[in-house]
Scaffold this active site. Structure first.
Site, PDB file in Angstrom:
ATOM      1  N   HIS A  51      20.478 -35.681   0.888  1.00  0.00           N
ATOM      2  CA  HIS A  51      19.408 -35.251  -0.031  1.00  0.00           C
ATOM      3  C   HIS A  51      19.411 -36.224  -1.218  1.00  0.00           C
ATOM      4  O   HIS A  51      19.209 -37.413  -1.049  1.00  0.00           O
ATOM      5  CB  HIS A  51      19.699 -33.794  -0.408  1.00  0.00           C
ATOM      6  N   HIS A  55      12.488 -38.544   7.081  1.00  0.00           N
ATOM      7  CA  HIS A  55      12.228 -37.378   6.237  1.00  0.00           C
ATOM      8  C   HIS A  55      11.845 -36.205   7.124  1.00  0.00           C
ATOM      9  O   HIS A  55      11.191 -36.397   8.149  1.00  0.00           O
ATOM     10  CB  HIS A  55      11.085 -37.672   5.256  1.00  0.00           C
ATOM     11  N   ASP A  91      14.132 -42.569  -1.648  1.00  0.00           N
ATOM     12  CA  ASP A  91      15.436 -43.086  -2.060  1.00  0.00           C
ATOM     13  C   ASP A  91      15.672 -44.536  -1.663  1.00  0.00           C
ATOM     14  O   ASP A  91      16.650 -45.142  -2.091  1.00  0.00           O
ATOM     15  CB  ASP A  91      16.558 -42.222  -1.444  1.00  0.00           C
TER      16      ASP A  91
END
Ligand code: CMC
Length: 436
Positions: A268, A307, A363
């Site tokens: 995460h 994702h 990210d």
């Protein structure tokens, strides 16, 4: 029979049931009526990791994963990143509408005047080991705030609730900056009320001997945009944790500590940290093909890719990638950038990634910017937690106001041992632990 319904035949009994479909979903409780007899509990839906379960009705954030769309309260993320600022977006997420000038002034004033923390916070911060991870310190500090504001337990009162929301949005950067300064052995820098939300955060992190800290305008704006992009993301792991912990009606500090804990994990919010470690380990563009091979063989994961919801490019990654050049003009180009670009280039041509719809997520590039701005990798998930605070609080508030929500309590499918009798320790079989 209504058009919006599902007709199901239970082949165990031959009975048919009509189940209403509302907003594209059936109610899992409607399955409970399907029983094989009076002893049967009723049919359950088995959904590990909630991959096809809507746990709430929400009006905050909309994601269309196939089309790469992200909107807060209906406003596209691209427009907000271009034209808004973090505190305005936080107001929007929390209140449902963009603020008027007067509402914005009041909100900024309130947040600015709640940035200070009790001096005792410094004492327990000092108690952490010198190499404690910043996210561990943040998680504990957020939970500890609960002890300073015992009235926060009264989460049913709208006034009390609003005050805790202001406090959390305001104090999160202070706690994060204190954690950072502690890890460097530097004295804590107090908030400066003249600066913007992100400008003040940079001040608390990087101020040294200057009388007045002046944030670099490009970096201040870059952080503002990164904060906007991270403000909310509907029912992700940490938000689900906040809603779940908060459903016990604990105070919001403890509920958000649960969110910070969930965000810490490498799958995460810890992924941006993992991306940087991965890029450093790859070391050079030439090693990229070998690394991709390792990933495809299942030995490694391409961190910052994939994702649960986006099966197309993550729109936040597009904005961050564009912004990286502006930041690198002020700082220095990050030497890991060519490796990241090569990884993306090769992965997006490779059938392994294309067929699984694995694209860069938020990210993949954010860590490169944070590193160029001077943040150590341990601070990356912290930089995610600060802006996500407004999203967590909006979701917590929505949950508390929703008459349909109760304490979160999933069911299980029990497949363990049936009833058996206790065996004295000396009489147990070595292997099975049962009476041999
Ligand atoms: N590298 C290599 N293979 C992958 C990756 C990856 N990053 N992500 C998914 N896969 C493969 C996975 O092995 C599986 O293959 P197969 O069908 O052969 O078993 C397939 O793609 C489907 O993956 P999944 O694990 O079922 O997907 P998920 O929805 O459960 O997981 C995820 C989503 C984000 C946890 C996962 O893609 C992942 O671990 N990515 C790397 C960590 C990361 O970047 N996380 C940040 C997410 S975005 C911001 C945030 O939420 O904080």
């Amino acid at each position: 029979m209504t058009a919006s319904s599902l007709t199901v035949t239970d082949n165990r009994t031959g009975k048919s049931y009509e189940i209403p479909i509302t907003n594209g979903a059936i109610r899992a409780m409607d399955l409970r009526q399907m029983r094989t007899g009076p002893e049967d509990f009723g049919l359950l839906a088995y959904d590990p990791a909630f991959t096809n379960t809507a746990s709430c009705i929400s009006r905050i954030t909309e994601i269309d994963g196939d089309r790469g769309i992200l909107r807060y309260r209906g406003y596209p993320i691209e427009e907000l990143a271009e034209r808004s600022n973090y505190l305005e977006v936080a107001y929007l997420i929390l209140n449902g509408e963009l603020p008027t000038i007067a509402q914005m002034d009041e909100w900024v004033y309130e947040v600015t005047h709640h940035t200070w923390v009790h001096e005792n916070v410094k004492k327990f911060m000092d108690g952490f080991h010198h190499d404690a991870h910043a996210m561990g310190m943040l998680c504990s500090a957020v939970a500890a705030l609960s002890t300073f504001y015992p009235e926060a337990k009264n989460g049913g009162d709208p006034g009390t609730r609003k005050l805790q929301i202001v406090r959390l949005v305001a104090k999160m950067p202070t706690l994060a900056a204190f954690a950072y300064r502690h890890s460097l052995g530097m004295p804590y820098a107090y908030p400066d009320n003249d600066l913007s939300y992100t400008g003040n955060f940079l001040n608390m992190l990087f101020k040294t001997t200057e009388v007045k800290y002046q944030p670099n305008a490009t970096l201040e704006r870059a952080l503002e945009v990164l904060f906007i992009l991270h403000a909310d993301h509907e029912q992700n792991c940490s938000t689900n944790a906040v809603r779940s912990v908060g459903s016990s009606q604990v105070d919001p500090y403890c509920a958000l500590a649960g969110g910070v804990a969930a965000l810490y994990g490498p799958l995460h919010g810890g992924a941006n940290e993992a991306v940087l470690r991965m890029l450093a380990e790859i070391g050079s563009k030439d090693h990229v093909p070998a690394f991709i091979k390792e990933v495809k063989s299942g030995k490694d994961k391409l961190m910052g890719f994939g994702h649960r919801v986006y099966k197309n490019y993550d729109p936040r990654a597009t904005i961050i990638k564009r912004m990286a050049d502006e930041v690198f003009e002020v700082t220095r180009p990050n030497p890991l950038l060519p490796i990241a670009l090569e990884l993306e280039r090769i992965a997006l041509q490779d059938d392994y990634f294309v067929s699984r719809k694995l694209y860069p997520n938020v990210d993949f590039y954010s860590g490169l910017i944070y590193q160029a701005m001077g943040f150590p990798v341990e601070m990356f998930p912290v930089l995610f937690a600060i802006p996500r605070t407004s999203g967590w609080l909006a979701q917590w508030q929505e949950m508390r106001n929703d008459p349909e929500q109760k304490i979160a309590r999933p069911r299980q499918l029990y497949l363990g041992a049936g009833k058996r009798s206790y065996v004295e320790i000396g009489k147990r079989d070595e292997e099975s632990g049962t009476d041999g």
